[in-house]
Design an enzyme around this catalytic site. Structure first.
Site: not given
Ligand code: CAA
Length: 256
Positions: A62, A107, A110, A130
């Protein structure tokens, strides 16, 4: 569009197309997925490939930036939106495969779990992180993961938020197969080809019977199996399949 639908021969292809944010799911994308599922249901496609644009991610979950600052009712609507969109995909009568290359988190995983099958490239990384955000999965993860990998493994993954690689995911049954290649659509097609040559009716009944095994007590599940197998016997395709075997020829199924 951040959610694209295309068709390639007998395959529908749903692509999350927001690579600059690792295909993170905005609420509007969940609405698009639900609409796309309805379009696929009305199409002649025999199977569905779900993938993410760009080399880095299937989907990073998400959109955390969009989730921030929403009130509790909006969050609840978001969870219902995600669950509804993924339920519509899961309910399609054709088989689907999520091709996981790169990241599938939250997500994103999921969404992959709502598909009939998951395949992953060797570099894929997945998890339900999460808990690290003070959240829990909201788009079906706590319900579909234990059905795929069992309660103990699901609790460990959900409560630690641990990232696993493709090899571990295959070992625990979260992905069906590790596949090598750069083109997710070609990988999806190659995987799905083993399911599309048969009668659509038999394929649907088989899948339905197996899915019911997880949702019903044994006696009820056995009854469902009897009903569905009896229904299968009544089809043109069962008649054709058995006759072709006896006549030593390839059957010509008509999905009827
Ligand atoms: N939401 C919004 N933006 C996201 C994102 C997310 N889930 N994941 C990545 N991005 C964005 C980053 O903010 C970044 O944007 P900017 O360049 O504008 O800052 C871009 O995508 C590239 O990401 P990274 O620079 O972080 O890339 P990385 O290679 O260093 O890391 C990653 C990759 C490990 C996947 C890391 O991005 C990460 O940990 N992302 C979040 C993963 C996460 O926590 N997902 C769960 C979300 S909550 C959810 O899903 C709830 C549910 O049950 C529905």
């Amino acid at each position: 569009m951040a959610v694209e639908l295309s068709f390639s021969g007998q395959y529908a292809v749903l692509t999350l197309n927001r690579p600059e944010a690792l295909n993170a799911l905005r609420f509007s994308m969940l609405e698009e997925i639900a609409r796309v599922a309805d379009t696929i249901a009305a199409s002649p496609a025999r199977a569905l490939i779900v993938t993410g644009a760009g080399p880095k991610a299937f989907c990073a979950g998400a959109d955390i930036k969009e989730l921030m600052g929403r009130d509790i009712l909006a969050q609840r609507r978001g969870a219902e939106l995600g669950q509804n969109a993924f339920a519509r995909l899961a309910a399609l009568s054709i088989p689907s495969v999520a091709v996981i290359h790169g990241y599938a988190f939250g997500g994103g995983l999921e969404l992959a779990m709502a598909c009939t099958f998951r395949i992953a490239t060797p570099q894929a990384k997945m998890g339900l992180p999460e808990i690290k955000l003070g959240l829990i999965p909201g788009y079906g993860g706590t319900q579909r993961l234990p059905r795929l990998v069992g309660e103990a493994r699901a609790k460990a993954l959900v409560m630690s938020g641990r990232t696993i690689d493709a090899r571990e995911a295959e070992h625990i049954g979260l992905v069906n197969e590790i596949v090598e290649g750069d083109d997710p659509v070609a990988l999806g097609q190659a995987y799905l080809a083993q399911f599309t040559a048969f009668s659509k009716c038999a394929s649907l009944f088989a899948r339905e019977a197996v899915e019911r095994a997880l949702a019903t007590p044994l006696a009820e599940g056995l009854r469902i199996e009897s009903d569905l197998s009896t229904l299968a016997y009544q089809t043109h395709d069962a008649n054709e399949g058995m006759r072709a075997f006896v006549e030593k020829r390839t059957p010509e199924f008509k999905d009827a």
